[in-house]
Design an enzyme around this catalytic site. Structure first.
Site, mmCIF file in Angstrom:
data_model
loop_
_atom_site.group_PDB
_atom_site.id
_atom_site.type_symbol
_atom_site.label_atom_id
_atom_site.label_comp_id
_atom_site.label_asym_id
_atom_site.label_seq_id
_atom_site.Cartn_x
_atom_site.Cartn_y
_atom_site.Cartn_z
ATOM 1 N N HIS A 162 24.807 -14.567 82.488
ATOM 2 C CA HIS A 162 25.100 -15.817 83.184
ATOM 3 C C HIS A 162 23.839 -16.359 83.852
ATOM 4 C CE1 HIS A 162 24.720 -13.606 86.941
ATOM 5 N NE2 HIS A 162 25.511 -12.668 86.419
ATOM 6 N N ASP B 228 23.917 -8.911 83.619
ATOM 7 C CA ASP B 228 22.729 -8.068 83.501
ATOM 8 C C ASP B 228 23.120 -6.623 83.220
ATOM 9 O OD1 ASP B 228 23.846 -7.714 86.027
ATOM 10 O OD2 ASP B 228 21.981 -8.036 87.129
#
Length: 424
Positions: free
Chosen positions: A59, A334
């Site tokens: 994102h 991540d």
């Protein structure tokens, strides 16, 4: 009262061992061999024909998950979260079967943390939306403008979109689609999600008991390692953090990077420690994920790697009765990309930036009909260990990934096999 910095990672922040340096050496060796061939197949004279694209991406920029305790606060005002008009599209959220969107327990947790200025924790910002829009534009240049692989308007028969059931990844998917198709769509964009318990787009500590039992001791252990503990004590003194507060390097980094990305002030003392915080955060995630531990990486990303391999097989077989999709988009975190990069053998010991992407392309040689896979990370072609070239013969790619790929059935079974493992 419980310490607010204890195990507050939504789904897998992290911990590292010195053996993880092997991965940076692998990356250096790969970089020496990788040639620039990003547009080799973007014209009809190329010997390769593009057949399928899959993009796993992080994102965009967001508000921090928590503020560093006892340090200068910044104002995370709601105006930082306003969506640009050019990122808006008509979309609908569904479950994986096309039914109603399931509830999101993780998003509910984020909504319990209000930051100074009035915004909630972990929310996509205007800047983050622009980052994903720009990623969409990069994909547009490659797959629409440079080569007519995709239609110029979104079509659900051609493109599949899945996101974790969290607002920032859903909005990131929306912005990428807006940039990729310039807000042109033949139909409503369905974004598929699932409940937190069965999510495979991040290491699922709640849904996989075995992963939690293997990882929790590593979380606790990292902060007690002598060099790590000494650095944290020094950092806490430099920042004026109270002795009874127990932050870790990952969440300190999280707040630090969120401030820097949005041009908000950081304590001068933290700037002095910036490189060390980055280093220790990466070491922490490696300590938890253990790049040399095949079973751990299987539990972290095995199902999504298996899904991507299955998509390749379906495309080659041309399964009747199913849409012949050309593009699969997976909006994640991540903590998804980190173990994926480790499993692929291309982790460069650097934290994946906002809007980072791993793109997997399937190609077919025009003359021999042999199939190849090409992997890129943040737009740069990668040489996967075990592959004879950047264009990796499919069988070599299968072999390289098979050590970490895990079917949904095997994953569920393994997650429940906790005999002999001590529960933390």
């Amino acid at each position: 009262m419980s310490n607010p910095w204890t195990k507050s990672y939504g789904f897998g922040s992290v911990s590292t061992t010195l053996s993880s340096l092997l991965w940076s050496q692998k990356k250096m060796e790969s970089d020496q061999l990788v040639s620039s061939c990003a547009s080799d197949d973007t014209n009809s004279s190329s010997p390769y024909e593009l057949k399928l694209v899959q993009v796993l991406f992080r994102h965009g920029a967001r508000t921090p998950l928590k503020s560093i305790p006892d340090v200068m606060e910044v104002q995370w005002v709601p105006t930082l979260l306003e969506p640009p008009a050019h990122t808006l599209i008509n979309y609908i959220l569904t479950d994986l079967q096309g039914g109603p969107k399931p509830p999101s327990s993780l998003e509910d947790q984020y909504r319990k943390t209000k930051l100074t200025g009035g915004s909630f924790a972990g929310q996509l910002t205007t800047l983050g939306m622009q980052q994903l829009y720009d990623l969409g534009k990069r994909l547009r240049r490659r797959y629409i403008e440079e080569t007519p692989f995709l239609s110029s308007s979104f079509s659900s028969a051609e493109v599949y979109v899945r996101s974790t059931n969290i607002v920032r990844t859903i909005e990131s998917a929306r912005c990428l689609i807006a940039g990729l198709f310039q807000q042109k769509q033949k139909d409503v964009v369905p974004i598929a999600t699932t409940d937190a318990q069965s999510e495979i787009l991040y290491p699922n500590y709640n849904g996989c008991k075995m992963l939690k039992m293997l990882s929790s001791p590593r979380w606790a252990e990292f902060s007690t390692l002598p060099d790590i503990a000494a650095d944290m004590d020094s950092l806490k003194r430099a920042l004026g953090i109270a002795a009874n507060q127990n932050p870790d390097f990952v969440l300190i980094r999280d707040d630090m990077v969120a401030r820097e990305t949005h041009g908000l002030p950081c304590p001068p003392e933290l700037q002095t420690w910036r490189n060390k915080v980055e280093q220790r955060a990466v070491e922490m995630v490696c300590h938890v994920y253990e790049p040399t531990n095949r079973e751990k990486l299987q539990l972290c990303v095995g199902p999504i790697l298996h899904t991507m391999l299955t998509n390749i097989e379906k495309r080659l077989q041309g399964s009747s009765g199913e849409p012949q999709r050309k593009l699969y988009l997976y909006s994640a975190h991540d903590t998804t990309l980190l173990p994926c990069l480790m499993a692929l053998g291309i982790f460069d010991m650097k934290w994946p930036p906002f809007a980072a992407d791993i793109t997997v392309e399937l190609h077919q040689h025009r003359q021999t009909n042999n199939t190849f896979v090409k992997v890129s990370y943040t737009g740069q072609d990668q040489l996967i260990p075990g592959c004879s070239g950047v264009y990796c013969p499919l069988e070599e790619f299968r072999q390289a990934v098979s050590a970490y790929s895990m079917s949904a059935e095997h994953y569920k079974s393994y997650c429940n096999q906790t005999n002999g493992v001590t529960e933390p």
